[in-house]
Scaffold this motif. Structure first.
Motif, short mmCIF file in Angstrom:
data_model
loop_
_atom_site.label_atom_id
_atom_site.label_comp_id
_atom_site.label_asym_id
_atom_site.label_seq_id
_atom_site.Cartn_x
_atom_site.Cartn_y
_atom_site.Cartn_z
N ALA A 287 -5.35 5.01 6.43
CA ALA A 287 -6.25 6.17 7.42
C ALA A 287 -7.24 6.83 6.65
O ALA A 287 -7.97 7.36 7.34
N GLY A 288 -7.02 7.01 5.25
CA GLY A 288 -8.07 7.93 4.58
C GLY A 288 -9.44 7.32 4.51
O GLY A 288 -10.32 7.87 4.36
N SER A 289 -9.38 5.86 4.60
CA SER A 289 -10.88 5.40 4.65
C SER A 289 -11.28 5.36 5.87
O SER A 289 -10.75 5.29 6.97
N PRO A 290 -12.71 5.71 6.12
CA PRO A 290 -13.39 5.78 7.23
C PRO A 290 -13.34 4.66 8.39
O PRO A 290 -14.04 3.74 7.83
N SER A 291 -12.86 4.64 9.44
CA SER A 291 -12.60 3.32 10.14
C SER A 291 -12.40 3.91 11.71
O SER A 291 -12.14 4.87 11.64
N SER A 292 -12.55 3.00 12.67
CA SER A 292 -12.32 3.25 13.92
C SER A 292 -10.74 3.25 14.04
O SER A 292 -10.20 3.90 15.04
N LEU A 293 -10.01 2.61 13.35
CA LEU A 293 -8.64 2.74 13.43
C LEU A 293 -7.92 3.84 12.45
O LEU A 293 -6.58 3.83 12.38
N SER A 294 -8.84 4.65 11.85
CA SER A 294 -8.21 5.64 11.17
C SER A 294 -7.11 6.82 11.70
O SER A 294 -6.02 7.09 11.17
N PHE A 295 -7.57 6.97 12.81
CA PHE A 295 -6.46 8.13 13.86
C PHE A 295 -5.41 7.42 13.99
O PHE A 295 -4.36 7.85 13.92
N ILE A 296 -5.42 6.10 14.53
CA ILE A 296 -4.30 5.10 15.00
C ILE A 296 -3.20 5.03 13.71
O ILE A 296 -2.13 5.07 13.72
N LEU A 297 -3.83 4.74 12.55
CA LEU A 297 -3.09 4.61 11.34
C LEU A 297 -2.38 5.75 11.20
O LEU A 297 -1.18 5.80 10.50
N PHE A 298 -3.04 6.95 11.00
CA PHE A 298 -2.49 8.19 10.53
C PHE A 298 -1.44 8.64 11.46
O PHE A 298 -0.59 9.20 11.07
N ALA A 299 -1.58 8.51 12.93
CA ALA A 299 -0.53 8.87 14.02
C ALA A 299 0.68 7.87 13.71
O ALA A 299 1.76 8.30 13.85
N ALA A 300 0.57 6.38 13.20
CA ALA A 300 1.58 5.83 13.09
C ALA A 300 2.26 5.86 11.96
O ALA A 300 3.45 5.14 11.69
N ALA A 301 1.90 6.57 11.00
CA ALA A 301 2.72 6.84 9.75
C ALA A 301 4.00 7.47 9.69
O ALA A 301 4.85 7.22 8.93
N ALA A 302 4.35 8.20 10.75
CA ALA A 302 5.73 8.67 11.10
C ALA A 302 6.82 7.78 11.20
O ALA A 302 7.88 7.81 11.24
N LEU A 303 6.36 6.47 12.03
CA LEU A 303 7.05 5.67 12.69
C LEU A 303 8.11 5.13 11.64
O LEU A 303 9.32 4.98 12.12
N PRO A 304 7.77 4.56 10.44
CA PRO A 304 8.87 4.03 9.51
C PRO A 304 9.82 4.91 9.00
O PRO A 304 10.88 4.63 9.12
N ILE A 305 9.36 6.11 9.05
CA ILE A 305 10.41 7.20 8.55
C ILE A 305 11.34 7.42 9.69
O ILE A 305 12.63 7.48 9.62
N LEU A 306 10.76 7.58 10.92
CA LEU A 306 11.58 7.80 11.99
C LEU A 306 12.60 6.55 12.17
O LEU A 306 13.73 6.50 12.62
N ILE A 307 12.34 5.40 12.28
CA ILE A 307 12.95 4.29 12.39
C ILE A 307 14.12 4.05 11.33
O ILE A 307 15.27 3.81 11.65
N ALA A 308 13.65 4.36 10.09
CA ALA A 308 14.56 4.52 9.12
C ALA A 308 15.75 5.39 9.38
O ALA A 308 17.13 5.18 9.26
N GLY A 309 15.44 6.48 9.71
CA GLY A 309 16.42 7.66 9.75
C GLY A 309 17.13 7.43 11.14
O GLY A 309 18.37 7.57 11.43
#
Length: 319
Positions: free
Chosen positions: A25-47
């Motif tokens: 998400a740190g690299s400028p692209s059209s998907l940056s916001f989506i990637l940044f927003a999805a970063a919490a999903l793996p942690i939430l799923i694991a917990g």
């Protein structure tokens, strides 16, 4: 493979996944916001699906990867704003207590209230953004430089755009207080949406401990949330750092009450013939005009409660 070793492996994989999403998400692209927003999903799923150990390992491994690939400061910011709040939300979601402790039937289990989960999400967002703002030195100089860059980019793309000095000064004053509120509101929505999606994924996998919450009937903000929002409004009239913190609180808890307002609208239109049309009109008008957000904010404020989710069986741990 034992349960502990499984949690360690799941946590490691979840942490690496979250780190890759944040770094990408740190690299400028059209998907940056989506990637940044999805970063919490793996942690939430694991917990949610495995254990607190899995989410803790996920947070630690994600911080290690981010710190190695980028900087330790970036790893700390990611932990405060995304990783640790996700692990904490997952922990709260799996807490339960015997129903007889709150006057319920014997043998039933009461889960941690959805309303309190939303309050904790807003609280985590406030703490994280205030900490990051202090570390970055957020203030007049920071916003002034940001607006100057923004105006310069607009001038490059549109030669006819020539704002007056007074206009630029007003823009800087607006962004100084608007950015904390907007960022807090957006991040509450992102974490709440992540929790909702992660819960659905874990339920589909059959690993969910918590039953599905009926959000339209259960999402009512508690009175403590209204007190926090009121404190934020009062603080927003004070200048300096206190005012900026107040705007952050207003954004986080205001967004929470707006979501509760939409939940109330969903609940009250159940069974109505024009339910679909009414809800679509509400969402569409909100997206286009944003003014209806005030209606849903007050709707959420005037219907506060602390609802509980109960089941016939489940873990007997206390919150």
């Amino acid at each position: 493979m034992t349960q502990q070793s499984t949690s360690l492996l799941v946590g490691l994989l979840a942490g690496i996944s979250a780190a890759l999403l944040l770094v990408s998400a740190g690299s400028p692209s059209s998907l940056s916001f989506i990637l940044f927003a999805a970063a919490a999903l793996p942690i939430l799923i694991a917990g949610l699906g495995w254990s607190n150990l899995a989410s803790i390992v996920a947070v630690a491994s994600a911080m290690a990867v981010i710190g190695f690939v980028t900087t330790p400061q970036a790893a700390l910011v990611s932990a405060v704003t995304t990783l640790a709040p996700a692990a904490w939300i997952a922990h709260l979601s799996n807490l339960a207590r015997p129903a007889e402790e709150v006057g319920g039937p014997d043998g039933a289990v009461i889960w941690y209230p959805l309303s309190e989960i939303v309050v904790r999400i807003a609280l985590c967002v406030c703490i994280g953004l205030v900490a990051v703002g202090l570390a970055m030195g957020y203030g007049t100089d920071f916003v002034s430089e940001l607006v100057d860059i923004f105006v310069s980019s607009l001038k490059e793309s549109n030669a006819g755009y020539q704002p007056t000095p007074d206009g630029i000064a007003e823009m800087k004053q607006f962004f100084l207080y608007a950015l904390p509120a907007i960022q807090a509101a957006m991040w509450v929505l992102i974490l709440l949406a992540g929790w909702y999606i992660a819960s659905a994924i874990v339920r589909l996998s059959g690993r969910s401990k918590r039953p599905k919450d009926d959000i339209p009937s259960q999402l009512r903000m508690p009175r403590t949330g209204a007190l926090a929002l009121g404190a934020g409004v009062v603080m927003s009239f004070v200048g300096g750092g206190i005012g900026l913190i107040g705007w952050t609180i207003c954004g986080a808890f205001g967004a929470s009450f707006i979501v509760a307002g939409f939940a109330i609208a969903h609940h009250r239109t159940r069974g109505k013939p024009a339910r679909g049309l009414v809800l679509w009109a509400a969402y569409l008008s909100t997206i286009i005009f944003t003014v209806p957000l005030a209606f849903f904010l007050f709707l959420g404020l005037f219907d506060t409660a602390r609802t509980l989710t109960g089941t016939g069986s489940g873990p007997q741990s206390k919150p």
